[in-house]
Design an enzyme around this catalytic site. Structure first.
Site, mmCIF file in Angstrom:
data_model
loop_
_atom_site.group_PDB
_atom_site.id
_atom_site.type_symbol
_atom_site.label_atom_id
_atom_site.label_comp_id
_atom_site.label_asym_id
_atom_site.label_seq_id
_atom_site.Cartn_x
_atom_site.Cartn_y
_atom_site.Cartn_z
ATOM 1 N N HIS A 1 0.827 -1.204 0.000
ATOM 2 C CA HIS A 1 0.000 0.000 0.000
ATOM 3 C C HIS A 1 0.858 1.248 0.000
ATOM 4 O O HIS A 1 2.043 1.197 0.271
ATOM 5 C CB HIS A 1 -0.970 0.017 1.189
ATOM 6 C CG HIS A 1 -0.304 0.186 2.525
ATOM 7 N ND1 HIS A 1 0.013 -0.870 3.332
ATOM 8 C CD2 HIS A 1 0.107 1.300 3.202
ATOM 9 C CE1 HIS A 1 0.583 -0.427 4.445
ATOM 10 N NE2 HIS A 1 0.661 0.894 4.383
ATOM 11 N N HIS B 1 3.929 11.327 -6.222
ATOM 12 C CA HIS B 1 2.537 11.176 -6.624
ATOM 13 C C HIS B 1 2.187 9.696 -6.740
ATOM 14 O O HIS B 1 3.053 8.844 -6.749
ATOM 15 C CB HIS B 1 2.260 11.888 -7.950
ATOM 16 C CG HIS B 1 3.034 11.330 -9.101
ATOM 17 N ND1 HIS B 1 4.295 11.766 -9.422
ATOM 18 C CD2 HIS B 1 2.731 10.362 -10.008
ATOM 19 C CE1 HIS B 1 4.736 11.087 -10.468
ATOM 20 N NE2 HIS B 1 3.807 10.233 -10.841
ATOM 21 N N GLU C 1 -1.571 10.933 -10.771
ATOM 22 C CA GLU C 1 -1.366 10.946 -12.208
ATOM 23 C C GLU C 1 -2.356 9.998 -12.862
ATOM 24 O O GLU C 1 -2.542 8.875 -12.398
ATOM 25 C CB GLU C 1 0.056 10.503 -12.541
ATOM 26 C CG GLU C 1 0.378 10.482 -14.020
ATOM 27 C CD GLU C 1 1.818 10.070 -14.294
ATOM 28 O OE1 GLU C 1 2.192 10.052 -15.484
ATOM 29 O OE2 GLU C 1 2.570 9.781 -13.331
#
Length: 123
Positions: A7, A75, A117
């Site tokens: 994660h 990101h 993104e």
């Protein structure tokens, strides 16, 4: 020895607002939750329904200010099967924060200004 992704974590100021954003904008759904016995934190793991990778949203009861994301050069990236529909949804939601039409990608920002993104399925 083999490592596999588990994660990523984003700390959030308003958990409900973030949960709504991730479900509405990316279709991510809660797959599990951990609440501290003393109420000091809540961890919510979001999944895409396809992979085992999750996004952990961490809410801290005693945190009272926006998180400092520095220059925000990190990101999360997601591929989408219908790029045009995703773009239209994100435009409608007003969350597109950066576009690179030459590369065929764009970024959205969540309520805490984490960037995500968006990539077409074939990129």
């Amino acid at each position: 020895m083999k490592f596999t992704f588990c994660h990523n974590n984003f700390n959030v100021v308003n958990l409900e607002k973030s949960l709504e954003f991730y479900e509405k904008s990316l279709g991510l759904k809660e797959v599990r939750r951990k609440v501290a016995e003393d109420g000091s934190f809540i961890l919510v793991y979001l999944g895409d329904g396809s992979s085992n990778h999750t996004l952990e949203l961490t809410w801290l009861r005693d945190w009272d200010r926006p998180y400092n994301l520095g220059d925000n050069e990190f990101h999360l990236a997601l591929r989408v099967d219908d790029f045009d529909a995703a773009y239209n949804l994100h435009k409608e939601l007003g969350c597109i924060c950066y576009e690179n039409k030459e590369m065929g990608i764009y970024f959205i920002a969540d309520p805490d200004n984490y960037w995500i993104e968006i990539l077409p399925s074939q990129h």
